[in-house]
Design a protein around this motif. Structure first.
Motif, mmCIF file in Angstrom:
data_model
loop_
_atom_site.group_PDB
_atom_site.id
_atom_site.type_symbol
_atom_site.label_atom_id
_atom_site.label_comp_id
_atom_site.label_asym_id
_atom_site.label_seq_id
_atom_site.Cartn_x
_atom_site.Cartn_y
_atom_site.Cartn_z
ATOM 1 N N TYR A 215 0.836 -1.204 0.000
ATOM 2 C CA TYR A 215 0.000 0.000 0.000
ATOM 3 C C TYR A 215 0.870 1.254 0.000
ATOM 4 C CZ TYR A 215 -2.805 3.824 1.872
ATOM 5 O OH TYR A 215 -3.391 5.044 2.064
ATOM 6 N N ALA A 216 1.939 1.220 0.810
ATOM 7 C CA ALA A 216 2.839 2.369 0.867
ATOM 8 C C ALA A 216 3.476 2.631 -0.490
ATOM 9 C CB ALA A 216 3.917 2.134 1.930
ATOM 10 N N ILE A 217 3.851 1.571 -1.190
ATOM 11 C CA ILE A 217 4.435 1.734 -2.530
ATOM 12 C C ILE A 217 3.423 2.370 -3.473
ATOM 13 C CG2 ILE A 217 5.262 0.483 -4.569
ATOM 14 C CD1 ILE A 217 6.580 -1.514 -2.688
ATOM 15 N N ARG A 218 2.180 1.912 -3.419
ATOM 16 C CA ARG A 218 1.136 2.489 -4.295
ATOM 17 C C ARG A 218 0.930 3.966 -3.967
ATOM 18 N NH1 ARG A 218 -1.590 -2.364 -2.990
ATOM 19 N NH2 ARG A 218 -3.034 -1.238 -1.625
ATOM 20 N N GLU A 219 0.929 4.297 -2.668
ATOM 21 C CA GLU A 219 0.756 5.692 -2.265
ATOM 22 C C GLU A 219 1.885 6.575 -2.783
ATOM 23 O OE1 GLU A 219 -1.282 7.875 -0.209
ATOM 24 O OE2 GLU A 219 -2.678 6.453 -1.081
ATOM 25 N N LEU A 220 3.107 6.087 -2.636
ATOM 26 C CA LEU A 220 4.261 6.872 -3.075
ATOM 27 C C LEU A 220 4.266 7.036 -4.595
ATOM 28 C CD1 LEU A 220 7.043 5.377 -0.757
ATOM 29 C CD2 LEU A 220 5.849 7.551 -0.496
ATOM 30 N N ARG A 221 3.966 5.959 -5.305
ATOM 31 C CA ARG A 221 3.962 6.042 -6.767
ATOM 32 C C ARG A 221 2.830 6.932 -7.272
ATOM 33 N NH1 ARG A 221 5.536 -0.342 -7.963
ATOM 34 N NH2 ARG A 221 7.812 -0.012 -7.902
ATOM 35 N N ALA A 222 1.730 6.990 -6.540
ATOM 36 C CA ALA A 222 0.628 7.878 -6.918
ATOM 37 C C ALA A 222 1.037 9.339 -6.798
ATOM 38 C CB ALA A 222 -0.598 7.595 -6.049
ATOM 39 N N ARG A 223 2.058 9.609 -5.994
ATOM 40 C CA ARG A 223 2.582 10.968 -5.838
ATOM 41 C C ARG A 223 3.757 11.213 -6.785
ATOM 42 N NH1 ARG A 223 3.092 10.819 0.624
ATOM 43 N NH2 ARG A 223 4.573 12.529 0.272
ATOM 44 N N ASN A 224 3.893 10.356 -7.785
ATOM 45 C CA ASN A 224 4.931 10.492 -8.808
ATOM 46 C C ASN A 224 6.330 10.249 -8.237
ATOM 47 O OD1 ASN A 224 5.372 10.793 -11.564
ATOM 48 N ND2 ASN A 224 5.972 12.936 -11.358
ATOM 49 N N ILE A 225 6.413 9.446 -7.155
ATOM 50 C CA ILE A 225 7.700 9.053 -6.592
ATOM 51 C C ILE A 225 8.114 7.734 -7.230
ATOM 52 C CG2 ILE A 225 8.902 8.341 -4.488
ATOM 53 C CD1 ILE A 225 7.004 10.193 -2.939
ATOM 54 N N ASP A 226 9.326 7.696 -7.764
ATOM 55 C CA ASP A 226 9.844 6.521 -8.470
ATOM 56 C C ASP A 226 10.414 5.546 -7.440
ATOM 57 O OD1 ASP A 226 11.030 4.683 -10.102
ATOM 58 O OD2 ASP A 226 12.222 6.121 -11.265
ATOM 59 N N VAL A 227 9.674 4.460 -7.151
ATOM 60 C CA VAL A 227 10.113 3.450 -6.195
ATOM 61 C C VAL A 227 10.730 2.288 -6.968
ATOM 62 C CG1 VAL A 227 9.434 1.887 -4.332
ATOM 63 C CG2 VAL A 227 8.273 4.097 -4.596
ATOM 64 N N ARG A 228 12.003 2.026 -6.707
ATOM 65 C CA ARG A 228 12.719 0.969 -7.427
ATOM 66 C C ARG A 228 13.148 -0.123 -6.445
ATOM 67 N NH1 ARG A 228 15.267 2.888 -12.893
ATOM 68 N NH2 ARG A 228 13.889 4.656 -13.309
ATOM 69 N N LEU A 229 12.493 -1.280 -6.537
ATOM 70 C CA LEU A 229 12.800 -2.414 -5.676
ATOM 71 C C LEU A 229 13.864 -3.288 -6.320
ATOM 72 C CD1 LEU A 229 9.148 -3.391 -4.648
ATOM 73 C CD2 LEU A 229 10.734 -1.850 -3.450
ATOM 74 N N GLU A 230 14.515 -4.096 -5.485
ATOM 75 C CA GLU A 230 15.586 -4.998 -5.938
ATOM 76 C C GLU A 230 16.603 -4.244 -6.790
ATOM 77 O OE1 GLU A 230 13.187 -8.075 -7.801
ATOM 78 O OE2 GLU A 230 13.363 -9.298 -5.998
ATOM 79 N N THR A 231 16.935 -3.063 -6.327
ATOM 80 C CA THR A 231 17.868 -2.185 -7.035
ATOM 81 C C THR A 231 18.872 -1.622 -6.032
ATOM 82 O OG1 THR A 231 16.069 -1.559 -8.536
ATOM 83 C CG2 THR A 231 18.045 -0.199 -8.598
ATOM 84 N N ARG A 232 20.106 -1.457 -6.465
ATOM 85 C CA ARG A 232 21.152 -0.922 -5.598
ATOM 86 C C ARG A 232 21.773 0.321 -6.225
ATOM 87 N NH1 ARG A 232 22.167 -5.968 -6.567
ATOM 88 N NH2 ARG A 232 23.970 -5.398 -7.845
ATOM 89 N N LEU A 233 22.361 1.141 -5.367
ATOM 90 C CA LEU A 233 23.143 2.287 -5.838
ATOM 91 C C LEU A 233 24.565 1.796 -6.074
ATOM 92 C CD1 LEU A 233 23.406 5.407 -6.301
ATOM 93 C CD2 LEU A 233 24.135 5.547 -3.911
ATOM 94 N N ASP A 234 25.011 1.801 -7.324
ATOM 95 C CA ASP A 234 26.359 1.325 -7.662
ATOM 96 C C ASP A 234 27.402 2.425 -7.581
ATOM 97 O OD1 ASP A 234 25.513 -1.246 -8.024
ATOM 98 O OD2 ASP A 234 25.369 -1.130 -10.211
ATOM 99 N N SER A 235 26.981 3.662 -7.833
ATOM 100 C CA SER A 235 27.935 4.768 -7.794
ATOM 101 C C SER A 235 27.187 6.090 -7.737
ATOM 102 C CB SER A 235 28.827 4.737 -9.048
ATOM 103 O OG SER A 235 29.616 5.913 -9.145
ATOM 104 N N CYS A 236 27.816 7.090 -7.112
ATOM 105 C CA CYS A 236 27.279 8.444 -7.186
ATOM 106 C C CYS A 236 28.422 9.434 -7.423
ATOM 107 C CB CYS A 236 26.460 8.800 -5.947
ATOM 108 S SG CYS A 236 27.330 8.653 -4.372
#
Length: 449
Positions: A215-236
């Motif tokens: 439900y939280a994911i649906r709420e966040l995505r409804a606010r145009n927030i890009d939720v990426r699961l099973e994903t890691r930050l490789d570099s910044c």
């Protein structure tokens, strides 16, 4: 703080007569109520009301502002560096004790991600929370005034790594705040802001259960927030967030909330640690196999006596930590008086999480709530838990006023460099604007004003 508070009540006569002395060694003269950090970052609560001054609440204790560098429990000594020892140049001092309560908590668990140390922002202290608020509004100022589309796009892209409480609540509250703030910019619309949540597992907010997490994911995505699961930050590196799925986001904001690890102090003791670096403890909150040593909170691996699963430990969260302190203080008093010790037993009752103003999720006593009821429960629960009546009253007053008036949208970035203006007037230069500064300004994106 909670342990010392209860001890000074239980041992009042001994303290008054001088037979007992309670010494609290801490790097900061206050205790931070961390569940309120997201609301402080959003401007719903004043930063000074998120912390509790130790000298005010621990009137019968000796407060020593310093950092324990090592503990030799065999000799009953702690090596402590204070502000005074730094000024004197004499090095750390040794303090002797009879009973040791070790509760240094945890620190952010970082990974060797290229560029993270240079560009990442944490979210465990009130200073980081307010710094992040200032930073977000400052990025909107940069985007509003630049003529370079690439700089504007990077300034309006915010990447949060970690889908636990800290990451989700911080992102949700700040997105809420920034969307409101955008109405006061002539050339920034809420849809121009890009918010990205990166989570290595296949779910967020595991504490509230799978259904509420979805439900939280649906709420966040409804606010145009890009939720990426099973994903890691490789570099910044070079202000570019490179994700494991191949995505590439130029950004000036990377917030790291991907878990915690035990405080480094634990490794500098002669006390037994488990494979995760936490203190091995008994259900009575004594350090296993060691006399006169006690522990609680994130640093302590305490057996969960309410679980049928063998070897299970209590979760390192505030719900257990605050309750452990009551048993811990009572057991210390019982030990001094030769009385039997109690076991710590608390069955996990559930969790609540805020997703911004009037939005939340909760899973408490088997009941699932979402939306406004969950958000209200979140506020009521934490208001009941924040220490001292003084703080409860101030927080409640601020919530009431924020409901009657418009949000504050002020960025006080100058707090991070209070002497910048005077140094400039005296012929110096603003922080982050020297000849050796990398292209793009200082590492934290601040203008130094």
């Amino acid at each position: 703080m909670y342990t010392a508070l209860r001890l000074q009540r239980k041992l009042k006569q001994e303290l008054d007569s001088g037979r007992v002395e309670i010494v609290v060694i801490t790097p900061d003269p206050y205790m931070t109520y961390q569940p309120f950090l997201p609301e402080a970052a959003a401007g719903n609560i004043s930063p000074r009301h998120v912390v509790v001054p130790l000298r005010r609440v621990l009137k019968s204790c000796k407060i020593l502002i310093g950092e324990a560098k090592a503990i030799d429990h065999a000799k009953r000594t702690a090596t402590v560096a204070t502000l005074a020892t730094a000024e004197e140049g004499t090095g750390p001092v040794e303090i002797t004790y009879d009973e040791l309560v070790i509760a240094p908590g945890s620190i952010s668990r970082t990974l060797p991600v290229p560029g993270l140390a240079e560009h990442g922002i944490g979210f465990k202290t009130v200073e980081e929370a307010i710094g992040l608020r200032n930073h977000v509004i400052e990025q909107m100022d940069i985007a509003s005034s630049t003529r370079d589309p690439a700089i504007r796009d990077a300034a309006l892209t915010f990447v949060f790594v970690g889908g636990g409480y800290a990451g989700v609540e911080a992102l949700a509250e700040l997105e809420d705040m920034a969307r409101y703030t955008a109405r006061y910019y002539h050339n920034i619309k809420p849809d121009d802001l890009k918010w990205i949540l990166v989570e290595a597992s296949n779910r967020i907010l595991p504490e509230v259960g799978e259904e509420m997490g979805k439900y939280a994911i649906r709420e966040l995505r409804a606010r145009n927030i890009d939720v990426r699961l099973e994903t890691r930050l490789d570099s910044c590196e070079d202000r570019v967030a490179l994700l494991s799925d191949g995505s590439r986001f130029p950004t000036r904001t990377v917030v790291w909330t991907a878990g915690v690890k035990p405080a480094p102090l634990l490794a500098a003791t002669d006390l037994p640690l488990n494979e995760r670096g936490r203190l091995k403890c008994t259900a009575q909150l004594t350090v296993d196999g060691v006399d006169h040593a006690w522990a609680a909170g994130d640093a302590a691996a305490v057996p969960d006596v309410t679980s049928d699963e063998p070897g299970k430990e209590t979760a390192p969260n505030a719900q257990h930590a605050v309750r452990q302190t009551k048993v811990l203080a009572e057991n210390i008093v019982a030990s001094l008086r030769g009385e039997p010790l109690k076991e710590y037993a608390h069955k996990y009752v559930g969790s609540v999480a805020s997703l911004g103003l009037h939005k939340g999720v909760a899973h408490v006593y088997g009941r699932k709530l979402k939306g406004y009821p969950a958000w209200l429960m979140h506020r009521v629960y934490h208001l009941s838990r924040v220490p001292t009546f003084n703080r409860k009253a101030r927080v409640l007053a601020e919530w009431t006023l924020s409901g009657l008036f418009k949000r504050e949208i002020v960025s006080l970035g100058s707090l991070e460099h209070p002497r910048a203006e005077f140094e400039l007037a005296a012929g110096g230069r603003r922080p982050g604007h020297g000849p050796d500064t990398p292209k793009g300004g200082s590492h934290d994106g601040s203008r130094g004003t």
